[in-house]
Every structure is written in C-alpha cells, then in structure tokens.
Motif scaffolding. Structure first.
Motif, mmCIF file in Angstrom:
data_model
loop_
_atom_site.group_PDB
_atom_site.id
_atom_site.type_symbol
_atom_site.label_atom_id
_atom_site.label_comp_id
_atom_site.label_asym_id
_atom_site.label_seq_id
_atom_site.Cartn_x
_atom_site.Cartn_y
_atom_site.Cartn_z
ATOM 1 N N VAL A 72 0.811 -1.208 0.000
ATOM 2 C CA VAL A 72 0.000 0.000 0.000
ATOM 3 C C VAL A 72 0.850 1.266 0.000
ATOM 4 C CG1 VAL A 72 -1.721 1.321 1.305
ATOM 5 C CG2 VAL A 72 -1.912 -1.175 1.136
ATOM 6 N N ASP A 73 1.925 1.266 0.772
ATOM 7 C CA ASP A 73 2.753 2.470 0.923
ATOM 8 C C ASP A 73 3.873 2.585 -0.101
ATOM 9 O OD1 ASP A 73 1.362 3.567 3.040
ATOM 10 O OD2 ASP A 73 2.541 2.520 4.547
ATOM 11 N N GLY A 74 4.005 1.635 -1.012
ATOM 12 C CA GLY A 74 5.072 1.706 -2.007
ATOM 13 C C GLY A 74 6.447 1.556 -1.398
ATOM 14 N N GLU A 75 6.605 0.583 -0.508
ATOM 15 C CA GLU A 75 7.881 0.379 0.180
ATOM 16 C C GLU A 75 8.970 -0.187 -0.729
ATOM 17 O OE1 GLU A 75 8.604 1.274 3.238
ATOM 18 O OE2 GLU A 75 6.637 1.647 4.086
ATOM 19 N N SER A 76 8.588 -0.977 -1.720
ATOM 20 C CA SER A 76 9.597 -1.602 -2.580
ATOM 21 C C SER A 76 9.772 -0.822 -3.876
ATOM 22 C CB SER A 76 9.200 -3.048 -2.908
ATOM 23 O OG SER A 76 8.114 -3.068 -3.807
ATOM 24 N N ALA A 77 10.922 -1.006 -4.506
ATOM 25 C CA ALA A 77 11.211 -0.310 -5.766
ATOM 26 C C ALA A 77 10.208 -0.702 -6.842
ATOM 27 C CB ALA A 77 12.634 -0.627 -6.218
ATOM 28 N N GLU A 78 9.804 -1.968 -6.872
ATOM 29 C CA GLU A 78 8.846 -2.417 -7.884
ATOM 30 C C GLU A 78 7.496 -1.730 -7.683
ATOM 31 O OE1 GLU A 78 6.886 -6.477 -9.717
ATOM 32 O OE2 GLU A 78 8.567 -6.629 -8.350
ATOM 33 N N SER A 79 7.091 -1.568 -6.440
ATOM 34 C CA SER A 79 5.828 -0.871 -6.162
ATOM 35 C C SER A 79 5.920 0.581 -6.600
ATOM 36 C CB SER A 79 5.503 -0.912 -4.671
ATOM 37 O OG SER A 79 5.306 -2.233 -4.244
ATOM 38 N N LEU A 80 7.046 1.222 -6.322
ATOM 39 C CA LEU A 80 7.223 2.624 -6.663
ATOM 40 C C LEU A 80 7.312 2.865 -8.160
ATOM 41 C CD1 LEU A 80 9.722 3.703 -3.879
ATOM 42 C CD2 LEU A 80 7.321 4.335 -4.089
ATOM 43 N N SER A 81 7.614 1.817 -8.932
ATOM 44 C CA SER A 81 7.766 1.992 -10.371
ATOM 45 C C SER A 81 6.431 2.091 -11.089
ATOM 46 C CB SER A 81 8.570 0.823 -10.956
ATOM 47 O OG SER A 81 7.783 -0.359 -10.944
ATOM 48 N N GLY A 82 5.340 1.911 -10.358
ATOM 49 C CA GLY A 82 4.028 1.969 -11.000
ATOM 50 C C GLY A 82 3.599 0.618 -11.517
ATOM 51 N N SER A 83 4.168 -0.440 -10.981
ATOM 52 C CA SER A 83 3.823 -1.798 -11.394
ATOM 53 C C SER A 83 2.326 -2.043 -11.235
ATOM 54 C CB SER A 83 4.616 -2.793 -10.537
ATOM 55 O OG SER A 83 4.234 -4.105 -10.835
ATOM 56 N N ARG A 84 1.731 -2.694 -12.201
ATOM 57 C CA ARG A 84 0.298 -2.992 -12.180
ATOM 58 C C ARG A 84 0.092 -4.465 -12.517
ATOM 59 N NH1 ARG A 84 0.104 1.010 -9.858
ATOM 60 N NH2 ARG A 84 -0.770 2.970 -10.475
ATOM 61 N N GLY A 85 -1.052 -4.961 -12.101
ATOM 62 C CA GLY A 85 -1.439 -6.315 -12.465
ATOM 63 C C GLY A 85 -1.826 -6.364 -13.927
ATOM 64 N N SER A 86 -2.268 -7.522 -14.389
ATOM 65 C CA SER A 86 -2.595 -7.691 -15.796
ATOM 66 C C SER A 86 -3.749 -6.794 -16.235
ATOM 67 C CB SER A 86 -2.945 -9.151 -16.079
ATOM 68 O OG SER A 86 -4.053 -9.543 -15.275
ATOM 69 N N SER A 87 -4.594 -6.375 -15.296
ATOM 70 C CA SER A 87 -5.719 -5.503 -15.653
ATOM 71 C C SER A 87 -5.275 -4.055 -15.831
ATOM 72 C CB SER A 87 -6.789 -5.575 -14.567
ATOM 73 O OG SER A 87 -6.304 -4.996 -13.376
#
Length: 105
Positions: A72-87
């Motif tokens: 939720v808080d974007g703690e990881s680099a992948e989260s911060l990169s704007g990573s999204r699921g297939s949808s």
C-alpha cells in the motif's frame, strides 16, 4: 495518534482492517514471518507497516518483504515503479476512485 484515525477512516469506507501488533521485543524473523503470512493470505488486499517499529527493526528491510501487489505504501522499488497487475488497475484504485499515486507507465 494517526494510526487510529487511519483505521477509523478505512472502516468508515467499508474496508476491513486487521491489525497485527508486534511486541516491543519482536525480532526481524518474527515480523518477517507475519508479513509472509499476510502476503500468502488471499483475504488480505494490502499491507501497511505502521511506524514507529520496535527498536532494532529496519523498516526498509521489512518493507521489501511485502509483495508489490499488496504494498500500500510503495515500500519496494517495484511498487514505486508503477507496477500494475494484468488488468492495469492498481489494488486500491477502485476503492478510492482516484488515480494511483505512483502514476502509470
């Protein structure tokens, strides 16, 4: 404090909040195990590490243990990169009806 206000707002929005409280003497391995169980639990949509943590626990290291789809808080680099699921829709876009804070690629 602030955490109690967050919980109240989330509950008013109809979001179920499950608090996992760790003892002040908790060690990294114990907290990592709790995060791993939350990561594996399909009923959990998001994880927030609330600060302050018990003395000696590294929030950055623990944040990296959260899988990006539940970060939720974007703690990881992948989260911060704007990573999204297939949808292409982030986990909380529909709940808050707002654009994602991390933007899109």
């Amino acid at each position: 404090g602030g955490w109690f206000r967050k919980v109240e707002v989330l509950r008013r929005c109809g979001i179920t909040v499950r608090e996992v409280v760790v003892e002040p003497t908790a060690e990294y391995g114990q907290v990592h195990k709790e995060i791993a169980m939350l990561n594996a639990d399909d009923s959990v949509d998001g994880i927030i590490i609330e600060r302050p943590l018990p003395f000696g626990l590294n929030c950055d290291a623990l944040g990296l243990c959260i899988i990006p789809s539940k970060d939720v808080d974007g703690e990881s680099a992948e989260s911060l990169s704007g990573s999204r699921g297939s949808s292409g829709i982030s986990l909380f876009d529909n709940i808050w009806n707002t654009a994602p804070a991390t933007g899109t690629k």
